[in-house]
Scaffold this motif. Structure first.
Motif, PDB file in Angstrom:
ATOM      1  N   SER A 283       0.827  -1.209   0.000  1.00 11.18           N
ATOM      2  CA  SER A 283       0.000   0.000   0.000  1.00 11.18           C
ATOM      3  C   SER A 283       0.860   1.258   0.000  1.00 11.18           C
ATOM      4  O   SER A 283       0.604   2.204  -0.770  1.00 11.18           O
ATOM      5  CB  SER A 283      -0.927   0.001   1.213  1.00 11.18           C
ATOM      6  OG  SER A 283      -1.869  -1.049   1.138  1.00 11.18           O
ATOM      7  N   CYS A 284       1.875   1.297   0.860  1.00  6.76           N
ATOM      8  CA  CYS A 284       2.731   2.485   0.942  1.00  6.76           C
ATOM      9  C   CYS A 284       3.539   2.671  -0.340  1.00  6.76           C
ATOM     10  O   CYS A 284       3.721   3.804  -0.817  1.00  6.76           O
ATOM     11  CB  CYS A 284       3.662   2.395   2.153  1.00  6.76           C
ATOM     12  SG  CYS A 284       2.818   2.588   3.740  1.00  6.76           S
ATOM     13  N   ALA A 285       4.027   1.561  -0.905  1.00  6.27           N
ATOM     14  CA  ALA A 285       4.784   1.665  -2.148  1.00  6.27           C
ATOM     15  C   ALA A 285       3.890   2.161  -3.281  1.00  6.27           C
ATOM     16  O   ALA A 285       4.271   3.051  -4.057  1.00  6.27           O
ATOM     17  CB  ALA A 285       5.388   0.304  -2.503  1.00  6.27           C
ATOM     18  N   PHE A 310      -4.765   2.724  -2.748  1.00  4.60           N
ATOM     19  CA  PHE A 310      -3.642   2.162  -1.994  1.00  4.60           C
ATOM     20  C   PHE A 310      -3.633   2.590  -0.526  1.00  4.60           C
ATOM     21  O   PHE A 310      -3.200   1.812   0.339  1.00  4.60           O
ATOM     22  CB  PHE A 310      -2.312   2.556  -2.648  1.00  4.60           C
ATOM     23  CG  PHE A 310      -1.954   1.722  -3.846  1.00  4.60           C
ATOM     24  CD1 PHE A 310      -1.610   0.387  -3.700  1.00  4.60           C
ATOM     25  CD2 PHE A 310      -1.981   2.254  -5.128  1.00  4.60           C
ATOM     26  CE1 PHE A 310      -1.287  -0.398  -4.808  1.00  4.60           C
ATOM     27  CE2 PHE A 310      -1.659   1.491  -6.236  1.00  4.60           C
ATOM     28  CZ  PHE A 310      -1.309   0.157  -6.082  1.00  4.60           C
ATOM     29  N   ILE A 311      -4.100   3.798  -0.231  1.00  4.81           N
ATOM     30  CA  ILE A 311      -4.067   4.243   1.165  1.00  4.81           C
ATOM     31  C   ILE A 311      -5.169   3.586   1.988  1.00  4.81           C
ATOM     32  O   ILE A 311      -5.075   3.504   3.223  1.00  4.81           O
ATOM     33  CB  ILE A 311      -4.174   5.790   1.239  1.00  4.81           C
ATOM     34  CG1 ILE A 311      -3.610   6.303   2.567  1.00  4.81           C
ATOM     35  CG2 ILE A 311      -5.611   6.264   1.052  1.00  4.81           C
ATOM     36  CD1 ILE A 311      -3.516   7.823   2.637  1.00  4.81           C
ATOM     37  N   ALA A 312      -6.189   3.080   1.315  1.00  2.00           N
ATOM     38  CA  ALA A 312      -7.388   2.568   1.991  1.00  2.00           C
ATOM     39  C   ALA A 312      -7.108   1.538   3.088  1.00  2.00           C
ATOM     40  O   ALA A 312      -7.663   1.634   4.182  1.00  2.00           O
ATOM     41  CB  ALA A 312      -8.350   1.985   0.949  1.00  2.00           C
ATOM     42  N   PRO A 313      -6.255   0.516   2.848  1.00  4.16           N
ATOM     43  CA  PRO A 313      -6.136  -0.552   3.855  1.00  4.16           C
ATOM     44  C   PRO A 313      -5.253  -0.202   5.046  1.00  4.16           C
ATOM     45  O   PRO A 313      -5.239  -0.958   6.017  1.00  4.16           O
ATOM     46  CB  PRO A 313      -5.497  -1.707   3.072  1.00  4.16           C
ATOM     47  CG  PRO A 313      -5.450  -1.284   1.646  1.00  4.16           C
ATOM     48  CD  PRO A 313      -5.504   0.198   1.630  1.00  4.16           C
ATOM     49  N   ILE A 314      -4.499   0.883   4.992  1.00  2.00           N
ATOM     50  CA  ILE A 314      -3.454   1.087   5.994  1.00  2.00           C
ATOM     51  C   ILE A 314      -4.035   1.202   7.400  1.00  2.00           C
ATOM     52  O   ILE A 314      -3.584   0.523   8.333  1.00  2.00           O
ATOM     53  CB  ILE A 314      -2.592   2.317   5.646  1.00  2.00           C
ATOM     54  CG1 ILE A 314      -1.888   2.093   4.309  1.00  2.00           C
ATOM     55  CG2 ILE A 314      -1.563   2.574   6.752  1.00  2.00           C
ATOM     56  CD1 ILE A 314      -1.074   3.286   3.823  1.00  2.00           C
ATOM     57  N   PHE A 315      -5.024   2.073   7.585  1.00  2.00           N
ATOM     58  CA  PHE A 315      -5.575   2.282   8.939  1.00  2.00           C
ATOM     59  C   PHE A 315      -6.135   0.986   9.528  1.00  2.00           C
ATOM     60  O   PHE A 315      -5.716   0.562  10.611  1.00  2.00           O
ATOM     61  CB  PHE A 315      -6.640   3.382   8.900  1.00  2.00           C
ATOM     62  CG  PHE A 315      -7.212   3.712  10.249  1.00  2.00           C
ATOM     63  CD1 PHE A 315      -6.758   4.808  10.956  1.00  2.00           C
ATOM     64  CD2 PHE A 315      -8.201   2.920  10.824  1.00  2.00           C
ATOM     65  CE1 PHE A 315      -7.272   5.112  12.215  1.00  2.00           C
ATOM     66  CE2 PHE A 315      -8.717   3.207  12.072  1.00  2.00           C
ATOM     67  CZ  PHE A 315      -8.260   4.309  12.765  1.00  2.00           C
ATOM     68  N   PRO A 316      -7.087   0.305   8.868  1.00  2.83           N
ATOM     69  CA  PRO A 316      -7.670  -0.883   9.506  1.00  2.83           C
ATOM     70  C   PRO A 316      -6.720  -2.071   9.570  1.00  2.83           C
ATOM     71  O   PRO A 316      -6.811  -2.883  10.492  1.00  2.83           O
ATOM     72  CB  PRO A 316      -8.889  -1.201   8.629  1.00  2.83           C
ATOM     73  CG  PRO A 316      -8.596  -0.578   7.316  1.00  2.83           C
ATOM     74  CD  PRO A 316      -7.780   0.642   7.610  1.00  2.83           C
ATOM     75  N   THR A 317      -5.802  -2.190   8.614  1.00  2.00           N
ATOM     76  CA  THR A 317      -4.906  -3.351   8.595  1.00  2.00           C
ATOM     77  C   THR A 317      -3.810  -3.224   9.644  1.00  2.00           C
ATOM     78  O   THR A 317      -3.308  -4.233  10.161  1.00  2.00           O
ATOM     79  CB  THR A 317      -4.289  -3.508   7.193  1.00  2.00           C
ATOM     80  OG1 THR A 317      -5.342  -3.605   6.229  1.00  2.00           O
ATOM     81  CG2 THR A 317      -3.415  -4.749   7.095  1.00  2.00           C
ATOM     82  N   GLY A 318      -3.437  -1.999   9.977  1.00  2.00           N
ATOM     83  CA  GLY A 318      -2.368  -1.799  10.957  1.00  2.00           C
ATOM     84  C   GLY A 318      -2.765  -2.153  12.375  1.00  2.00           C
ATOM     85  O   GLY A 318      -1.904  -2.516  13.196  1.00  2.00           O
ATOM     86  N   LEU A 319      -4.063  -2.065  12.723  1.00  2.00           N
ATOM     87  CA  LEU A 319      -4.465  -2.287  14.115  1.00  2.00           C
ATOM     88  C   LEU A 319      -4.235  -3.721  14.592  1.00  2.00           C
ATOM     89  O   LEU A 319      -3.661  -3.925  15.667  1.00  2.00           O
ATOM     90  CB  LEU A 319      -5.926  -1.875  14.299  1.00  2.00           C
ATOM     91  CG  LEU A 319      -6.197  -0.368  14.229  1.00  2.00           C
ATOM     92  CD1 LEU A 319      -7.685  -0.096  14.309  1.00  2.00           C
ATOM     93  CD2 LEU A 319      -5.465   0.377  15.334  1.00  2.00           C
ATOM     94  N   PRO A 320      -4.650  -4.765  13.838  1.00  2.00           N
ATOM     95  CA  PRO A 320      -4.335  -6.121  14.305  1.00  2.00           C
ATOM     96  C   PRO A 320      -2.832  -6.383  14.369  1.00  2.00           C
ATOM     97  O   PRO A 320      -2.356  -7.094  15.262  1.00  2.00           O
ATOM     98  CB  PRO A 320      -5.008  -7.019  13.249  1.00  2.00           C
ATOM     99  CG  PRO A 320      -6.057  -6.164  12.628  1.00  2.00           C
ATOM    100  CD  PRO A 320      -5.488  -4.782  12.629  1.00  2.00           C
ATOM    101  N   TRP A 321      -2.072  -5.824  13.425  1.00  2.00           N
ATOM    102  CA  TRP A 321      -0.614  -5.953  13.459  1.00  2.00           C
ATOM    103  C   TRP A 321      -0.067  -5.342  14.743  1.00  2.00           C
ATOM    104  O   TRP A 321       0.775  -5.926  15.425  1.00  2.00           O
ATOM    105  CB  TRP A 321      -0.031  -5.266  12.218  1.00  2.00           C
ATOM    106  CG  TRP A 321       1.465  -5.341  12.089  1.00  2.00           C
ATOM    107  CD1 TRP A 321       2.325  -6.126  12.804  1.00  2.00           C
ATOM    108  CD2 TRP A 321       2.276  -4.601  11.175  1.00  2.00           C
ATOM    109  NE1 TRP A 321       3.629  -5.920  12.393  1.00  2.00           N
ATOM    110  CE2 TRP A 321       3.620  -4.991  11.395  1.00  2.00           C
ATOM    111  CE3 TRP A 321       1.985  -3.647  10.200  1.00  2.00           C
ATOM    112  CZ2 TRP A 321       4.669  -4.441  10.670  1.00  2.00           C
ATOM    113  CZ3 TRP A 321       3.037  -3.110   9.469  1.00  2.00           C
ATOM    114  CH2 TRP A 321       4.360  -3.497   9.705  1.00  2.00           C
ATOM    115  N   LEU A 322      -0.569  -4.170  15.105  1.00  2.00           N
ATOM    116  CA  LEU A 322      -0.133  -3.517  16.333  1.00  2.00           C
ATOM    117  C   LEU A 322      -0.461  -4.377  17.548  1.00  2.00           C
ATOM    118  O   LEU A 322       0.370  -4.532  18.456  1.00  2.00           O
ATOM    119  CB  LEU A 322      -0.809  -2.150  16.448  1.00  2.00           C
ATOM    120  CG  LEU A 322      -0.591  -1.382  17.758  1.00  2.00           C
ATOM    121  CD1 LEU A 322       0.878  -1.052  17.950  1.00  2.00           C
ATOM    122  CD2 LEU A 322      -1.423  -0.108  17.767  1.00  2.00           C
TER     123      LEU A 322
END
Length: 388
Positions: A283-285, A310-322
Motif C-alpha cells: 500500500s505504501c509503495a 492504496f491508502i485505503a487498507p493502511i488504517f484498519p490493517t495496521g491495528l491487528p498488526w499492532l
C-alpha cells in the motif's frame, strides 16, 4: 512465531451487532463529512468568517481525540455495551444540540460533545474488531472502516439534496438514527477476549524496545492520515492549477474518496491470505508511486484515484498488526487512533505552510516524500516485529 487469540466461548459480536456496528461507522463517517458542506449556512446564520466556521470541524476532532483517550481509560473496566451505548448517546445529543444551537459558541460545544461520542465509537469498535474475529480480524476491520467511507460519501450528498440551509434537519435526523443502534448492543460481548497463546511481548521484537515500535506505529498513523487529508483538501486546487476545470477537479476528488471505500472492501478477502505487513508495504509503495505520477498533469486525476485505492487498507490493517506486535501495551490502540485524528487536524496547516514555500504544483511531490517516510516506517516495523 504464531500469534493467536484464545477462542471466545461466545462471539464478541452477534450477526445483528456486526451489522449495527457497520451502520455505526456509516454514521460517524457521515457526521465528520457533514460539517464542510454546511459551512456556507453556518457563515450566513451566525455571521462567521471562513476560519470561524471551520472551528466546527476542529471542535469535532478535538472531541474525537478526547473521546478516544477517555474511553480508553474505561476500556476493560466498564463493559463494552456501556462504553458504546454512552458513545452513541453523546453523539446523538451533540448532533441534536448542534442543530438547535441558538448561537455559535453553543454550537461549538455541541460539536465537541458529538466528537466525544464519535471518538468513543471509533475507538471502541476498532478495538473490539481487532481482537474479536481471530484470523479474520484484519478482513473485518477493513469492512468496518469501508462503511466509514460510505458515510463520508452519503453525508455531503444528503446536504447537497436538501440544501445547506436545511442542515439543522439533517443533524437532527442523524441524531435520531443513532438511537435504534442502542437496541443492538445486547449482541456485543460485554468483556473483550484476552490475548493468549504464543503472542510475544516486547522481547519478541528482535531487540527493539517496545517504546520504539509504538513510536514508529504512531508516526505511520499520523503521516498516512496526513496524506489522506492532504489529498482530500488540496487535490481540487492542484488539478485546477495544472489546467483542469473546477467540475473535473471536484469529480476527481469524489472519486478519490470513493476509491478509499472500494479499496477497503477489496482488501478484505486479501487479508485472509496475506499478512498485514505485506499489505501495508504494498500500500505504501503504491501510494508513493501514484503521488509521483500525480505530479504529471495528464495522469493526475487517475493517479489520485490510485492514491485512494492504496491508502485505503493502511488504517484498519495496521491495528491487528499492532495488537500482535505489542500485546502488552494495552493503550497502544488508543495512541494510534488518537494520532490518526491529530494527523488529520495537523495536515491542513502543515501542508499549507509547505505550499507557501513551494507552490501548488508541488503538492503531489510534497506528499510523495511523506509517503516515502511511511514506506520506510513500514519496512522498519516489519523487520523489528518479526519473530523466529
Amino acid at each position: 512465531m504464531s500469534s493467536t487469540l484464545a477462542p471466545a466461548r461466545t462471539p464478541v459480536f452477534s450477526p445483528a451487532a456486526v451489522v449495527a456496528s457497520c451502520v455505526g461507522f456509516v454514521l460517524i463517517g457521515a457526521l465528520q463529512a457533514l460539517y464542510g458542506p454546511a459551512i456556507p449556512a453556518f457563515r450566513e446564520e451566525f455571521g462567521l468568517s471562513p476560519s470561524g466556521a471551520g472551528l466546527g470541524l476542529s471542535a469535532h476532532f478535538v472531541g474525537g481525540v478526547a473521546g478516544v483517550l477517555l474511553f480508553d481509560r474505561l476500556f476493560g473496566k466498564v463493559g463494552n455495551r456501556r462504553i458504546l451505548g454512552a458513545s452513541y448517546l453523546l453523539m446523538a445529543l451533540g448532533a441534536a444540540g448542534f442543530a438547535l444551537a441558538p448561537d455559535w459558541p453553543p454550537a461549538l460545544a455541541a460539536a465537541l460533545l458529538a466528537g466525544l461520542g464519535f471518538g468513543g465509537i471509533d475507538y471502541g469498535l476498532n478495538q473490539l474488531f481487532a481482537v474479536g474475529f481471530g484470523h479474520r480480524s484484519t478482513a473485518m476491520l477493513n469492512i468496518l472502516n469501508a462503511h466509514f467511507g460510505v458515510g463520508a460519501i452519503l453525508g455531503p450528498a444528503l446536504i447537497g439534496v436538501v440544501g445547506a440551509g436545511h442542515y439543522p434537519a439533517v443533524f437532527l435526523g442523524f441524531a435520531l438514527v443513532n438511537l435504534p443502534l442502542l437496541l443492538c448492543l445486547k449482541g456485543v460481548r460485554d468483556r473483550p477476549p484476552q490475548p493468549s497463546g504464543t503472542v510475544t511481548d516486547a522481547p519478541g521484537v528482535l531487540g527493539r524496545s517496545l517504546a520504539s515500535v509504538l513510536c514508529v506505529f504512531v508516526a505511520l498513523y499520523v503521516l498516512h492520515v496526513g496524506i489522506e487529508a492532504g489529498v482530500g483538501g488540496w487535490e481540487p486546487t492542484h488539478l485546477e492549477t495544472v489546467g483542469y476545470g473546477a467540475g473535473v477537479a471536484a469529480t476527481a476528488t469524489s472519486v478519490y474518496w470513493l476509491m478509499m471505500t472500494v479499496g477497503r472492501f477489496l482488501v478484505a478477502p486479501l487479508a485472509l491470505r496475506f499478512s498485514a505487513q505485506a499489505i501495508i508495504t504494498v500500500s505504501c509503495a503504491g501510494m508513493t508511486l501514484c503521488l509521483l505520477l500525480a505530479s504529471t498533469g495528464e495522469l493526475a486525476p487517475y493517479a489520485y484515484a490510485g492514491v485512494g485505492l492504496f491508502i485505503a487498507p493502511i488504517f484498519p490493517t495496521g491495528l491487528p498488526w499492532l495488537h500482535r506486535a505489542a500485546p502488552g501495551a494495552r493503550r497502544a490502540g488508543a495512541l494510534v487512533i488518537a494520532a490518526s485524528m491529530i494527523g488529520g487536524v495537523a495536515a491542513g496547516p502543515a501542508l499549507g505552510k509547505a505550499i507557501e514555500w513551494s507552490g501548488i504544483r508541488a503538492v503531489p511531490l510534497l506528499l510523495s516524500a511523506v509517503s516515502a517516510v511511511c514506506l520506510a516506517a513500514t519496512v522498519w516495523l516489519a523487520r523489528s516485529t518479526r519473530t523466529p
